[in-house]
Design an enzyme around this catalytic site. Structure first.
Site, PDB file in Angstrom:
ATOM      1  N   HIS A 230       0.871  -1.186   0.000  1.00 19.81           N
ATOM      2  CA  HIS A 230       0.000   0.000   0.000  1.00 19.81           C
ATOM      3  C   HIS A 230       0.906   1.233   0.000  1.00 19.81           C
ATOM      4  CE1 HIS A 230      -3.373  -2.589   1.921  1.00 19.81           C
ATOM      5  NE2 HIS A 230      -3.458  -2.582   0.607  1.00 19.81           N
ATOM      6  N   GLU A 233       1.428   4.043   2.777  1.00 18.69           N
ATOM      7  CA  GLU A 233       1.797   3.621   4.138  1.00 18.69           C
ATOM      8  C   GLU A 233       3.321   3.726   4.315  1.00 18.69           C
ATOM      9  OE1 GLU A 233      -0.204  -0.145   4.773  1.00 18.69           O
ATOM     10  OE2 GLU A 233      -2.164   0.763   4.359  1.00 18.69           O
ATOM     11  N   HIS A 328       2.879  -2.857   7.161  1.00 18.00           N
ATOM     12  CA  HIS A 328       1.863  -1.855   6.803  1.00 18.00           C
ATOM     13  C   HIS A 328       1.868  -0.722   7.823  1.00 18.00           C
ATOM     14  CE1 HIS A 328      -0.609  -4.152   3.769  1.00 18.00           C
ATOM     15  NE2 HIS A 328       0.170  -5.115   4.237  1.00 18.00           N
ATOM     16  N   GLU A 401       1.650  -4.121  11.630  1.00 17.22           N
ATOM     17  CA  GLU A 401       1.059  -2.794  11.469  1.00 17.22           C
ATOM     18  C   GLU A 401       1.728  -1.809  12.425  1.00 17.22           C
ATOM     19  OE1 GLU A 401      -1.450  -1.777   9.470  1.00 17.22           O
ATOM     20  OE2 GLU A 401      -2.535  -3.593   8.877  1.00 17.22           O
TER      21      GLU A 401
END
Length: 486
Positions: A230, A233, A328, A401
């Site tokens: 992504h 990010e 991420h 994350e």
């Protein structure tokens, strides 16, 4: 670079609604409606025609106020989050309010104190704006969309100011970083081109291991790490660089890991999306993290190449693919945390929880209580879910994350905003946790220096008291009830 949107800003007319935005503003001079004279100081000039730039439109509201529209991801109008633009031709002491009016998400860390980052020509280090100058609210003037408004005072007329959603980490920055690593001629680091993106950007693969220490008869343990599927990010790239920096260092833990483990790292899975200033998608508008099951060699070439390599390594009897971690950043949660998969076998569930628990001991900003294990249908095409089903039960697949904004440590009362350096520090702590994991499983036990024998020692950032200050009370209670620890 994309073509700039064509429109007459002075009269306020548009060539389409906000959904029609397809390009970035290009040295756009925004002067008062009806003004026809020469450009004056204080008539702001906006630009996003640069790498990872994003700003689709600017509306003049008053001398002190401007509405800003994020350009949607290329070929996908659904995603409007990342912004990155410059402002110049300012007047000293000029105060302005910028309203970012077309976010596609409603939940946001802007509600919890997050603020955009800013730098300028004479102050090139990114810093966060004061949270008291940022407001996030639902606005009736903009179809009840959420708006993020921030106040700013320009203080140096000759400076060019740059504002962004988070600290940018561009494709070019990665290429310079990898080139500087190559120049060091490290015997245990190999860089190769795994493939090319749709726009012919390089898909890099790093292999870090001590080749001299690998005996042909011994099964090779392999850790695979990917980041930036992504593109918006950007914290994922700082974490990834922290992992790499640690693994190629002379730190004794890194030396032991290189002797026993092969690390394969793809630092930027979606180079086109990063270059274009997209938040979630590739050039062609695909969320690549939903296409692992059947990636197309022409529409998703980078994903196709990485999946092919992982499948091929998984079929090699001489290689044990032990970990897959996809990095991420998260737009609504604090701290670092992990997502894992759900299994019927309780013993496998417990084994999967070991790595995040150990990471908790090493990283004060990592939260085990935020870590969760799921099998949502919507996540079926992600790397973690797909590879979790492909690999055998001795392999662990995680999404790592990290918050776009901040972390809470045990005992802290206020969130601590992340910096580029603290993101990298989390990466270094992820890397060193592999030694804890392999020692715990008696897979690494030969020739470890005495001062590294105890997995509680030497691994802590923060207060160094060995109490695992990354855990909060609920983490410790859960450990007691489940009887899992070192």
């Amino acid at each position: 670079m994309e073509e700039s949107t064509v429109r007459d800003v002075e009269t306020g007319s548009e060539t389409g609604g906000e959904d029609a935005l397809v390009g970035n503003v290009n040295k756009l001079m925004v002067s008062p409606p009806g003004y026809a004279g020469a450009l004056r100081k204080g008539h702001l000039v906006f630009d996003a025609c640069f790498e990872s730039g994003n700003l689709g439109r600017v509306d003049y509201i008053s001398e002190f106020e401007f509405d800003l529209f994020i350009r949607p991801d290329t070929c996908n109008p659904r995603f409007r989050v990342w912004f990155n633009f410059t402002v110049e031709n300012v007047r000293e002491t000029q105060r302005v309010i910028f309203n970012v009016v077309n976010f596609s998400k409603t939940k946001s860390l802007y509600r919890d104190g997050m603020s955009p980052v800013v730098k300028s020509t004479s102050r090139p280090k990114w810093q966060r704006l004061p949270a008291k100058n940022v407001y996030y609210y639902r606005c009736p003037d903009h179809r009840r969309n959420y708006v993020m408004s921030f106040a700013f005072c320009f203080d140096r007329e000759d400076d060019v100011y740059q504002f962004a959603y988070c600290y940018p980490y561009t494709y070019s920055r990665l290429q310079h970083y990898l080139a500087s690593l190559e120049r060091r001629n490290l015997p245990y680091l190999q860089r190769e081109q795994l493939g090319l993106s749709v726009q012919q950007r390089q898909l890099d693969l790093l292999t870090i291991t001590n080749y001299q220490h690998q005996s042909p008869e011994r099964e090779k343990k392999l850790v695979f790490l990917t980041a930036r599927v992504h593109p918006g990010e950007s914290p994922a790239s700082f974490i990834c660089q922290g992992v790499i920096d640690f693994l190629v260092s002379q730190h004794p833990v890194a030396q032991i890991l290189r002797d026993h483990v092969i690390f394969k790292i793809v630092p930027m899975l979606n180079p086109d999306g990063v270059y274009l200033g997209n938040y979630r998608c590739s050039l062609m508008g695909f969320d690549l993290n939903r296409h692992w099951q059947d990636p197309s060699p022409w529409a998703h070439p980078t994903l196709h190449a990485v999946k092919q390599l992982i499948v091929q390594m998984n079929q090699d009897p001489r290689v044990s693919l032990e970990f897959y971690i996809d990095v991420h950043a998260h737009s609504t949660m604090l701290n670092g945390f992990m997502y894992g998969n759900v299994f019927e076998d309780e013993e496998r569930v417990q084994r999967q929880a070991v790595f995040p628990r150990l990471l908790c001991q090493n990283a004060p900003d990592f939260s085990f209580s935020n870590t969760s294990f799921n099998r949502d249908v919507v996540k079926a095409g992600t790397g973690r879910r797909f590879l979790g089903g492909l690999l055998d039960d001795t392999s662990y697949c995680y999404t790592l994350e990290v918050s776009f904004y901040s972390y809470m440590t045990a005992g802290s009362t206020a969130p601590v905003p992340y910096t580029e350096e603290t993101y990298m520090k989390l990466g270094r702590n992820v890397a060193r946790t592999f030694l804890d994991y392999y020692k715990l499983n008696n897979l690494i036990k030969d020739n470890i220096p005495a001062h590294l024998q105890c997995s509680e020692m030497k691994f802590h950032t923060g207060n160094g008291n060995g109490k695992g200050n990354g855990r909060d009370t609920s983490d410790r209670e859960r450990e007691k009830s489940q009887g899992v620890g070192h």
